[in-house]
Design a protein around this motif. Sequence first.
Motif: not given
Length: 748
Positions: A686-701
């Motif tokens: 793990m590099l870091f944990s965050t709430s600033a990124i969200a999973a996206a579909h079908p392509i990453r955000a």
Amino acid sequence: MPDSAPGGLRLVRFGAFEADLRSGELRKAGVSISLQDKPFHLLARLLECPGELVTREQLQRELWPAHTFVDFERGLNTAVKRLRDALGDDPDRPHFIETLPRRGYRFIAPVVAASPSGADDAPASRRRPPARRILSWAFGALVVLAIGLWLVVGRVPRSVKGTGVTRVQIPVAPATRLGPAQAFVPGGDRSAIAVSADGRTVVFVGASDGTTRLFARPISSETAKPIEGTAGAQLPFLSPDGKWVGFWSPGALRRVPIDGGPVSTICAAEVRNPPYGATWLGNDYVVFARVIGALMKVSAGGGVPKPLTTLRRGELGHRLPHALADGKTFLFTVRTRDYVWGEEQIAVQAAGDSGHTILASGSDARVAGQGYLVFLRLGTLMAAPFDSITRRMLAVPVPVVDDIAQAVGHGNTFRDSGGGQFAVSATGVLVYARGGVARPRRDTLAWIDRTGEVELLPVADMFFGAPRLSPDGTRVAAAVFETTRLNIRVYDLARKTELRLSSDDEEQWPMWSPDGRAIVYQSVSGGQTSLRRRAADGTGLAEVLVTGDYPTPSSWLADRETLGFLQAGPPGPDGMIGWSIWRWRRDQPLRKLETPVPCEDAAFSPTGSVVAYENRDSSPREVYLQPFGRAGDRVQVSSDGGQDPAWDPLGRELYYLAPGQTPGTVRMMVAAVTTSPSLTVGVPRMLFSTSAIAAAHPIRAYDVAPDGRRFLIQRRDKPSDRATTHIEVVLNWIEEVSARVPVPKNRD
């Protein structure tokens, strides 16, 4: 200033405003508002035909004549801005003036003529006395209902002077809110309200204690009662005889007696996403809309669905069906765009017909009372006289109710159904929930380094999609969603400039060429989806590379000649689209990567020899590596969930997102990868944990910086939960509509 008013009118009212079309004065609540000549002329022109498109060409001819030497585009844009400023109108969520990109403008608020003394007169669209088409027995029944409402609500319902129209609010208790437990528009992303044909009973979706279920409330009753066996239900629709309530709950369309009883299955349906609308066609059949494709028809007693409509060239899908009283004819909405709204159309067809007829622009149409077509345009309810026999409108649609909740503007194709929170009975009772369309989301572009520190970028907050860095890291290409348009913008981070790669098409999922000179993206135009390539500086025309089922670019390889992309397949049991991985090279056949299961978020290594992807069918989802173009087994990278893989520029590390330890968070993971002579993967860390990124579909955000030391992210604006606890009820509403939109005497 104008010295004559359109149609002989002098005073016109809309909302809290009053416009004197002869003196050129605009007032709000009696207070004069300063407005220059050109903006007022523009307002007067739009008020001539409320609800209708006034094209830019018409405005140029009428407000900027040929002998006028002026920059028309700049002059019109300035006039529109000044008019909106005077009205306090938001162009992203308009209440008065709607922009139809590259076409013109439309005045969307209800417009009422007023006498100089201040008493309300006829609506601006009326030129003749209203046609009285409501049967006397229906009026009497509604008076009884009004008395009943006075008894149970505890106050005298509000009446409209000179008519039998009565307005009340009914609470959704014992539910705590209308629709699901959380919603981006009041009532949720599917229609949550239905009313019986006689107008006496309202059925709605209500939530309490985190669970949704159906409730039935006679309008004259004191409270609603839950319908047993409907836990998890959405999308209620009533049979014409009022005996049955159809609904969706995970995995099936079902029905239940309105007075309670055993629940029976109509047919299998998606587990995750409710249909885009359903209706009873007579008492024997049910018509519903899938996520993609044509309308389906199935026996109400249970059976296997069969296609009912046929998509024409340029149409992406049919949805929101509503049957007419004859039990054969039905209305539905035709979508030609995937994400944006404003160009959808209302169609009509009868069972057994070979095709459909387009009636008007709008969505979620149904027939009200004894002959009015009512439908939505971005939260505004429109109405027009309608002949159910000839299936044609008899007059131009006019806005009649604004601020109706409508599932539009979220920017998610599974949630933007276009369905409105309203229903109309055959006797003229209107029930609805307020709320308009979704509020625009505002994301922030930012850097986040390998320790989790965030640094905001000097870019205005917008609704971004899949931002991508240029190979040198100095520019960002991102799709920007604005409800009625979706286009690619290029931001120069050093110069702080913005370039719009604008067109009339719907464009998203940008990807830079390895030399930074071009951008490839997905385009939706005329109902066709394709991959297109365009110069990054906006010059020249776009080149079509691939046409197919939502081709979505994922990687542009270092050889500058090879593209990796995803292509959509049929939805799986969970309602999610199954994606496949393809490779494109100029003048060569397309090549598909055979994977054991459907996948998403594919990312080719810089050399193209290995593909990272997300296994969609596992729970939790996991990230895998698989050779492309050579023999070799796939290798699992993640072990406790993984999504959105991305390579570092040298192909030595693979990044992905794993579920966080707390709700709303993710962990950025990294694993060392060796692709030659054999494919090997190190232990992820793990590099870091965050709430600033969200999973996206079908392509990453998110995207990886060229030096691999930080990531470009779109820090998403958290959508606010919009709840409502009351339903608006308008008794004898059709009387009001007939006054505003009279049926023409001559129907020929």
